[in-house]
Design a protein around this motif. Structure first.
Motif, PDB file in Angstrom:
ATOM      1  N   GLU A 107      47.348  33.981  33.708  1.00 18.47           N
ATOM      2  CA  GLU A 107      47.282  34.442  34.956  1.00 18.47           C
ATOM      3  C   GLU A 107      46.303  35.473  35.310  1.00 18.47           C
ATOM      4  O   GLU A 107      45.762  35.657  36.107  1.00 18.47           O
ATOM      5  N   GLN A 108      46.480  36.377  34.330  1.00 18.55           N
ATOM      6  CA  GLN A 108      45.542  37.705  34.526  1.00 18.55           C
ATOM      7  C   GLN A 108      44.104  37.099  34.544  1.00 18.55           C
ATOM      8  O   GLN A 108      43.383  37.777  35.114  1.00 18.55           O
ATOM      9  N   ALA A 109      43.689  36.370  33.456  1.00 24.40           N
ATOM     10  CA  ALA A 109      42.299  35.917  33.324  1.00 24.40           C
ATOM     11  C   ALA A 109      42.085  35.140  34.420  1.00 24.40           C
ATOM     12  O   ALA A 109      40.905  35.213  35.088  1.00 24.40           O
ATOM     13  N   ALA A 110      42.786  34.314  35.046  1.00 24.25           N
ATOM     14  CA  ALA A 110      42.308  33.491  36.202  1.00 24.25           C
ATOM     15  C   ALA A 110      42.028  34.408  37.418  1.00 24.25           C
ATOM     16  O   ALA A 110      41.174  33.969  38.048  1.00 24.25           O
ATOM     17  N   GLY A 111      42.914  35.529  37.738  1.00 27.39           N
ATOM     18  CA  GLY A 111      42.710  36.388  38.598  1.00 27.39           C
ATOM     19  C   GLY A 111      41.419  36.923  38.491  1.00 27.39           C
ATOM     20  O   GLY A 111      40.573  37.109  39.567  1.00 27.39           O
ATOM     21  N   ASP A 130      37.803  36.161  41.025  1.00 28.83           N
ATOM     22  CA  ASP A 130      37.233  37.306  41.883  1.00 28.83           C
ATOM     23  C   ASP A 130      35.764  37.492  41.461  1.00 28.83           C
ATOM     24  O   ASP A 130      35.114  38.298  42.003  1.00 28.83           O
ATOM     25  N   ILE A 131      35.223  36.662  40.229  1.00 29.83           N
ATOM     26  CA  ILE A 131      33.824  37.094  40.048  1.00 29.83           C
ATOM     27  C   ILE A 131      33.015  36.426  41.198  1.00 29.83           C
ATOM     28  O   ILE A 131      33.301  35.234  41.532  1.00 29.83           O
TER      29      ILE A 131
END
Length: 256
Positions: A247-251, A255-256
């Motif tokens: 989840e953290q990595a997907a966020g 956002d990139i």
């Protein structure tokens, strides 16, 4: 504290109505985190350990690698460690005994040892599994340890329909009795969820009863009141951590 002292300390933590809580770990880092949180003992989960190394469950993780991980955990923490050893990476008693000796040499003071045929179908016949448990006990006696063999029966995991569990409990109890006579230290019944059946099992089985936390299983406080002596969290902590990382990595990538 010697390994024998740790083994005795671990065994003493198994008290009906006052269960030892095992928030299962997967490596030395998670061992330190759980120890720092106040755990009295450590226990690995096979799925978690394998998944953390990119392997599937079911003894896909090489035994040499598992042995290395166990050594790292016991070098990191002084807490007693129980290893989820699945089927001991062997079918026959001699192989079981040999591999249990390897876990003892790596610093473990106990194992989970299941009666399903890893990589095969169904459960071992009761007599065959009893022979395997006896071989594990013999290896522990050779090492001079009060090693905790947590004999797991997979009856309830093989049939997850809780409506069928009342008719399976007699077989589970019969297996528990045979495993106790063969040298087991405790009985693990993952998948058992009914409070009534859990209470019945805790009353009928002389050895400490272990229940796995999963959906629809009573909360730890209720399990204690039902007479459970050991509560495990299995692969849940590792799955939750991996979900958080994803989840953290997907966020970040969104956002990139």
């Amino acid at each position: 504290m010697s390994q024998a002292d740790k083994a005795q300390s671990f065994a003493d933590l198994h008290r009906k109505g006052d269960p030892v809580i095992l928030f299962n770990i997967w490596d030395a880092g998670s061992a330190k985190a759980v120890a720092d949180a106040g755990a009295k003992a450590l226990a690995t989960g096979s799925w978690s350990v394998a998944g953390a190394q990119g392997y599937g469950d079911g003894e896909a993780l090489p035994l040499d690698m598992l042995e290395m991980i166990v050594k790292r955990i016991t070098a990191t923490s002084d807490l007693p460690l129980s290893v989820d050893f699945e089927g001991a990476y062997a079918a026959g008693p001699s192989g079981v005994g040999r591999n249990i000796a390897r876990m003892i040499a790596a610093g473990a003071v106990g194992v989970n040892f299941e009666d399903q045929k890893v990589g095969g179908e169904g459960l071992y016949p009761v007599a065959k599994q009893a022979e395997r448990i006896s071989a594990a006990r013999a290896a522990a006696e050779d090492a001079g340890l009060p090693f905790f063999i947590n004999a797991r029966t997979d009856i309830f995991l093989k049939d997850r329909d809780v409506a069928n569990h009342p008719r399976l409990i007699d077989e589970a109890l019969a297996r528990a009795k045979a495993y106790a006579e063969a040298g087991a230290s405790g009985i693990f019944m993952p998948g058992l969820k009914s409070p009534e059946l859990i209470r019945s099992a805790a009353e009928e089985i002389a050895l400490p009863l272990n229940i796995l936390i999963m959906p629809e299983v009573p909360a730890p406080q209720e399990l204690a009141a039902l007479g459970v002596a050991r509560i495990s969290y299995g692969p849940g902590p590792w799955r939750d951590m991996m979900a958080w990382v994803t989840e953290q990595a997907a966020g970040i990538y969104r956002d990139i």
